[in-house]
Design a protein around this motif. Structure first.
Motif, PDB file in Angstrom:
ATOM      1  N   THR A 166     -39.703  16.617  67.147  1.00  0.00           N
ATOM      2  CA  THR A 166     -40.946  16.220  66.379  1.00  0.00           C
ATOM      3  C   THR A 166     -41.078  17.387  65.434  1.00  0.00           C
ATOM      4  O   THR A 166     -41.551  17.516  64.215  1.00  0.00           O
ATOM      5  N   VAL A 167     -41.087  18.764  65.896  1.00  0.00           N
ATOM      6  CA  VAL A 167     -41.191  20.075  65.098  1.00  0.00           C
ATOM      7  C   VAL A 167     -40.515  20.189  64.053  1.00  0.00           C
ATOM      8  O   VAL A 167     -40.920  20.609  62.966  1.00  0.00           O
ATOM      9  N   LEU A 168     -39.228  19.856  64.195  1.00  0.00           N
ATOM     10  CA  LEU A 168     -38.242  19.809  62.868  1.00  0.00           C
ATOM     11  C   LEU A 168     -38.477  19.026  62.015  1.00  0.00           C
ATOM     12  O   LEU A 168     -38.386  19.203  60.884  1.00  0.00           O
ATOM     13  N   LEU A 169     -39.028  17.594  62.601  1.00  0.00           N
ATOM     14  CA  LEU A 169     -39.066  16.686  61.722  1.00  0.00           C
ATOM     15  C   LEU A 169     -40.597  17.323  60.620  1.00  0.00           C
ATOM     16  O   LEU A 169     -40.566  16.877  59.492  1.00  0.00           O
ATOM     17  N   PHE A 170     -41.671  17.771  61.292  1.00  0.00           N
ATOM     18  CA  PHE A 170     -42.646  18.127  60.609  1.00  0.00           C
ATOM     19  C   PHE A 170     -42.278  19.380  59.673  1.00  0.00           C
ATOM     20  O   PHE A 170     -42.567  19.459  58.400  1.00  0.00           O
ATOM     21  N   SER A 171     -41.597  20.086  60.189  1.00  0.00           N
ATOM     22  CA  SER A 171     -41.094  21.590  59.543  1.00  0.00           C
ATOM     23  C   SER A 171     -40.472  21.104  58.329  1.00  0.00           C
ATOM     24  O   SER A 171     -40.520  21.834  57.243  1.00  0.00           O
ATOM     25  N   GLN A 172     -39.757  19.990  58.267  1.00  0.00           N
ATOM     26  CA  GLN A 172     -38.815  19.627  57.292  1.00  0.00           C
ATOM     27  C   GLN A 172     -39.793  19.376  56.216  1.00  0.00           C
ATOM     28  O   GLN A 172     -39.339  19.523  54.804  1.00  0.00           O
ATOM     29  N   PHE A 173     -41.012  18.706  56.096  1.00  0.00           N
ATOM     30  CA  PHE A 173     -41.903  18.434  55.074  1.00  0.00           C
ATOM     31  C   PHE A 173     -42.759  19.579  54.906  1.00  0.00           C
ATOM     32  O   PHE A 173     -43.952  19.422  54.409  1.00  0.00           O
ATOM     33  N   SER A 174     -42.464  20.791  55.393  1.00  0.00           N
ATOM     34  CA  SER A 174     -43.256  22.103  55.272  1.00  0.00           C
ATOM     35  C   SER A 174     -44.950  21.957  55.931  1.00  0.00           C
ATOM     36  O   SER A 174     -45.757  22.313  55.334  1.00  0.00           O
ATOM     37  N   LEU A 175     -44.988  21.190  57.074  1.00  0.00           N
ATOM     38  CA  LEU A 175     -46.051  20.829  57.738  1.00  0.00           C
ATOM     39  C   LEU A 175     -46.245  21.874  58.972  1.00  0.00           C
ATOM     40  O   LEU A 175     -45.596  21.582  59.927  1.00  0.00           O
ATOM     41  N   PRO A 176     -47.074  22.779  59.128  1.00  0.00           N
ATOM     42  CA  PRO A 176     -47.321  23.451  60.166  1.00  0.00           C
ATOM     43  C   PRO A 176     -47.883  22.703  61.370  1.00  0.00           C
ATOM     44  O   PRO A 176     -48.913  22.341  61.055  1.00  0.00           O
ATOM     45  N   VAL A 177     -47.230  22.214  62.298  1.00  0.00           N
ATOM     46  CA  VAL A 177     -47.570  21.377  63.269  1.00  0.00           C
ATOM     47  C   VAL A 177     -47.567  22.082  64.409  1.00  0.00           C
ATOM     48  O   VAL A 177     -46.773  23.160  64.840  1.00  0.00           O
ATOM     49  N   SER A 178     -48.547  21.878  65.475  1.00  0.00           N
ATOM     50  CA  SER A 178     -48.714  22.676  66.716  1.00  0.00           C
ATOM     51  C   SER A 178     -47.564  22.428  67.785  1.00  0.00           C
ATOM     52  O   SER A 178     -47.306  21.341  68.037  1.00  0.00           O
ATOM     53  N   THR A 179     -46.632  23.302  67.926  1.00  0.00           N
ATOM     54  CA  THR A 179     -45.514  23.304  68.991  1.00  0.00           C
ATOM     55  C   THR A 179     -46.515  22.772  70.478  1.00  0.00           C
ATOM     56  O   THR A 179     -45.658  22.114  71.192  1.00  0.00           O
ATOM     57  N   SER A 180     -47.421  23.324  70.818  1.00  0.00           N
ATOM     58  CA  SER A 180     -48.147  23.160  71.867  1.00  0.00           C
ATOM     59  C   SER A 180     -48.429  21.473  72.082  1.00  0.00           C
ATOM     60  O   SER A 180     -48.448  21.041  73.043  1.00  0.00           O
ATOM     61  N   MET A 181     -48.962  20.938  70.769  1.00  0.00           N
ATOM     62  CA  MET A 181     -49.409  19.668  70.686  1.00  0.00           C
ATOM     63  C   MET A 181     -48.092  18.839  71.268  1.00  0.00           C
ATOM     64  O   MET A 181     -48.169  17.942  71.684  1.00  0.00           O
ATOM     65  N   CYS A 182     -47.241  19.145  70.373  1.00  0.00           N
ATOM     66  CA  CYS A 182     -45.860  18.346  70.714  1.00  0.00           C
ATOM     67  C   CYS A 182     -45.276  18.336  72.050  1.00  0.00           C
ATOM     68  O   CYS A 182     -44.957  17.446  72.664  1.00  0.00           O
ATOM     69  N   ILE A 183     -45.172  19.677  72.542  1.00  0.00           N
ATOM     70  CA  ILE A 183     -44.885  19.454  74.096  1.00  0.00           C
ATOM     71  C   ILE A 183     -45.634  18.968  74.853  1.00  0.00           C
ATOM     72  O   ILE A 183     -45.475  18.466  75.999  1.00  0.00           O
ATOM     73  N   THR A 184     -47.138  18.988  74.639  1.00  0.00           N
ATOM     74  CA  THR A 184     -48.039  18.271  75.457  1.00  0.00           C
ATOM     75  C   THR A 184     -47.895  16.797  75.389  1.00  0.00           C
ATOM     76  O   THR A 184     -47.745  16.151  76.370  1.00  0.00           O
ATOM     77  N   GLY A 185     -47.597  16.322  74.191  1.00  0.00           N
ATOM     78  CA  GLY A 185     -47.378  14.789  73.968  1.00  0.00           C
ATOM     79  C   GLY A 185     -46.027  14.450  74.666  1.00  0.00           C
ATOM     80  O   GLY A 185     -46.015  13.389  75.242  1.00  0.00           O
ATOM     81  N   ALA A 186     -45.272  15.305  74.630  1.00  0.00           N
ATOM     82  CA  ALA A 186     -43.824  14.815  75.303  1.00  0.00           C
ATOM     83  C   ALA A 186     -44.050  14.931  76.810  1.00  0.00           C
ATOM     84  O   ALA A 186     -43.377  14.002  77.454  1.00  0.00           O
ATOM     85  N   THR A 187     -44.703  15.880  77.376  1.00  0.00           N
ATOM     86  CA  THR A 187     -44.894  15.673  78.856  1.00  0.00           C
ATOM     87  C   THR A 187     -45.778  14.268  79.343  1.00  0.00           C
ATOM     88  O   THR A 187     -45.388  14.017  80.306  1.00  0.00           O
ATOM     89  N   VAL A 188     -46.828  14.135  78.528  1.00  0.00           N
ATOM     90  CA  VAL A 188     -47.506  12.788  78.734  1.00  0.00           C
ATOM     91  C   VAL A 188     -46.520  11.721  78.729  1.00  0.00           C
ATOM     92  O   VAL A 188     -46.449  10.929  79.523  1.00  0.00           O
ATOM     93  N   GLY A 189     -45.869  11.876  77.590  1.00  0.00           N
ATOM     94  CA  GLY A 189     -44.758  10.664  77.231  1.00  0.00           C
ATOM     95  C   GLY A 189     -44.001  10.577  78.477  1.00  0.00           C
ATOM     96  O   GLY A 189     -43.498   9.294  78.991  1.00  0.00           O
ATOM     97  N   VAL A 190     -43.318  11.597  78.952  1.00  0.00           N
ATOM     98  CA  VAL A 190     -42.341  11.444  80.056  1.00  0.00           C
ATOM     99  C   VAL A 190     -42.983  11.013  81.322  1.00  0.00           C
ATOM    100  O   VAL A 190     -42.748  10.271  82.302  1.00  0.00           O
TER     101      VAL A 190
END
Length: 610
Positions: free
Chosen positions: A538-562
């Motif tokens: 997810t972070v790499l996907l957003f970074s590819q479009f030059s969008l600073p996205v929170s790694t914290s939000m990504c890992i938290t979302g991934a934790t809830v998903g699992v």
């Protein structure tokens, strides 16, 4: 031409850029590595080493692209009308506001996004400096090719959901292929190269496809990207089949407890290695999350606990010790019945201090120095107190640098039995199926690779938080032109701030790590590597479009998903998730207001004209 009259602004801006990077490491990076430490796939100290290496690699090789979004994507460079001094002041105020807010939150173990703290602060400063109409709001300026404020804040809602989807998909694949089998251990061993293939491909993709601007790897044709990415992933897969599978086969299936870590170099010869005759059980760690793994979780062990007996080992001054003893006597009955959560945590911290006081290294010396040299009577400027301060300052520095490396993360992460939090976490853990340690041990090796991938992705994305404003300040100061902010970010700036990020992780990351990981849902290596791969993609996907996205939000979302893959909502601690969401939402107005008010005060302060 150097703007010598603004050198003080450059110095202050540099300080806050360093502080922002430090907070980034202590907050966001600590959250990213909390998954690996929570799963017991890697120790806290090992996480610090790998985190430092891969954070710097990600920042230096691919970090400049997201830095450009912070520099020029929120406040247009033309809005400053060539006034380099105002531009320097604007980004200095943004860094001061964001770093102050994140530092306060980190001190109180409140996890927030340093990415959105800085973005909000820059937006607030932009409103105070050039007006709301000049800030790249999505409603006013469109998406600005993916770099406007609307596009950036869209990640606030999208990133956790997308990350949850990726992580859940990966874990369900592991669950179907391995965990649901009648005999899962052989399946875990022989399918390991496939998971190394996925992890290796993601890691290579982050390097080749995004690429360093200097190397222009991202400009290569599609066939080049595909061949190099898949070729490297296939190479990692082949190496794992040759060296890792025989190693894990001997250790888990043949239960050969004499196999050392360096024997993986023997490769296929381990298939024919004879195991000892008494090899009855595989020698692997216990990955179960246990709340009753120390004396603090047993109320009976605290029934005879006497705080007064700890006075001689406490580093508090004698006067404070006397107050503590008096207060403890008034609460003696509570220790005889059921200790509160606050008392359990205090006793745990005291137990850790007693252990550290006995160490022979620098930290033990520092702890004993603070204990044996309390401040004396009178004011600080008294001569005897000045001598004591001279002894305590080096000890404080050593404690600040080394205390985090000795912190008991696992004891702090799990709730203690008999407390509301302990009961809540026990209910969450009861809804998560526990898989054999032999199976989980296989994925602990994969998780090391996925953790490094996540750290690389974080370095590539979040380095832009600090280096973007710092590059603006440095460019305006060194050239005397506001247009210099359009210049590429120097590699040395990326290297310096990535090192400061790692310093924050090592020295203060435990403060956030202790409230993450197992506080949300049950962790294990197979779950952890799924979370980290989902977040990294997810972070790499957003970074590819030059969008600073929170790694914290990504890992938290991934934790809830699992966590939801357990088949019930009860497998997730929604109270903790709600607190995280509240902290994220509060960050936007608070950081933005702090930045705007600070800039407004400086712009409108009385001054004398020459």
């Amino acid at each position: 031409m150097v703007l010598s009259e603004y050198t003080y602004v450059f110095v202050i801006g540099t300080f806050f850029a360093m502080l922002d990077a430090y907070n980034n490491g202590a907050n966001d990076v600590a959250n990213a590595w909390a998954t690996s430490v929570s799963s017991r796939s890697i120790s806290y100290r090992q996480a610090m080493v790998f985190g430092t290496v891969f954070e710097m690699l990600g920042a230096i090789t691919v970090g400049a692209r997201t830095a450009d979004t912070i520099k020029n994507g929120i406040i247009p460079n033309s809005a400053f009308k060539g006034d380099a001094g105002v531009q320097m002041l604007a980004f200095t105020c943004a860094l001061a506001a964001a770093s102050s807010w994140v530092m306060w939150c980190t001190k109180h173990s409140a996890h927030v996004s340093s990415t959105y703290s800085l973005i909000s602060a820059v937006a607030g400063v932009g409103v105070a400096t050039v007006g709301a109409s000049k800030v790249q709001w999505a409603k006013l300026q469109g998406w600005n090719n993916g770099k406007g404020m609307g596009a950036i804040f869209a990640g606030l809602g999208m990133a956790p959901l997308i990350s949850a989807g990726f992580a859940a998909t990966i874990f369900m694949l592991i669950k179907v292929v391995v965990h649901l089998r009648k005999h899962p251990v052989p399946w875990a061993v022989y399918t390991a190269p496939f998971w190394f293939l996925i992890a290796g491909t993601i890691c290579t993709l982050s390097i080749v496809y995004k690429g360093s601007p200097n190397l222009k790897l991202n400009k290569k044709p599609g066939w080049y990207v595909a061949s190099v990415t898949m070729g490297t992933g296939a190479g990692v897969c082949a190496l794992s089949a040759i060296f890792f599978v025989p190693f894990i086969y001997a250790r888990i299936i043949k239960k050969d407890y004499t196999v050392k870590w360096y024997m993986f170099l023997m490769g296929p010869m381990l298939f024919t290695r004879q195991a000892p005759a008494d090899a009855q059980e595989a020698k692997v760690p216990n990955y179960a999350v246990i709340q009753e793994d120390d004396d603090l979780s047993n109320p009976a062990s605290l029934s005879d606990y006497d705080p007064k007996s700890e006075g001689k080992d406490d580093i508090s001054p004698p006067a404070d010790q006397e107050k503590i003893a008096v207060a403890a006597e008034s609460k003696q009955l509570s220790y005889k019945t059921q200790p509160t959560y606050k008392e359990l945590m205090a006793a745990g911290d005291d137990k850790l201090r007693q252990k550290l006081l006995k160490k022979r290294g620098p930290l033990g010396w520092a702890m004993r120095t603070l204990r044996d040299n309390p401040m004396g009577a009178g004011e600080l400027y008294e001569f005897h107190n000045m001598k004591i301060v001279a002894k305590r300052i080096p000890a404080y520095i050593v404690c600040g640098a080394l205390y985090g490396l000795h912190y008991d993360i696992h004891a702090a992460q799990t709730g203690h039995s008999g407390t509301p939090e302990g009961d809540r976490m026990a209910r969450v853990y009861s809804h998560a199926k526990k898989y054999p340690n032999e199976v989980e041990h296989t994925y602990s090796f994969v998780q090391v690779l996925t953790a490094c991938t996540a750290s690389f992705a974080h370095g590539a994305n979040d380095i832009g938080n600090s280096v973007g404003p710092w590059a603006v300040i440095y460019g305006a100061w060194s050239t005397g032109s506001a247009a210099a902010s359009k210049a590429p970010v120097p590699i040395w700036q990326l290297a310096v701030l990535s090192l400061v990020i790692s310093l924050g992780l090592i020295t203060y990351g435990y403060n956030i790590m202790k409230v993450m990981g197992n506080k949300i849902t049950y962790h294990s290596p197979s779950r952890g590597c799924s979370m980290e791969m989902g977040a990294a993609v997810t972070v790499l996907l957003f970074s590819q479009f030059s969008l600073p996205v929170s790694t914290s939000m990504c890992i938290t979302g991934a934790t809830v998903g699992v966590g939801l893959c357990n088949g019930t909502l009860k497998a997730v601690n929604w109270q903790r998730v709600g607190l995280l969401l509240l902290a994220w939402l509060l960050t936007i107005p608070i950081a933005g207001t702090l930045g705007g008010v600070t800039m407004g005060l400086f712009l409108n302060a009385p001054h004398f004209s020459s």
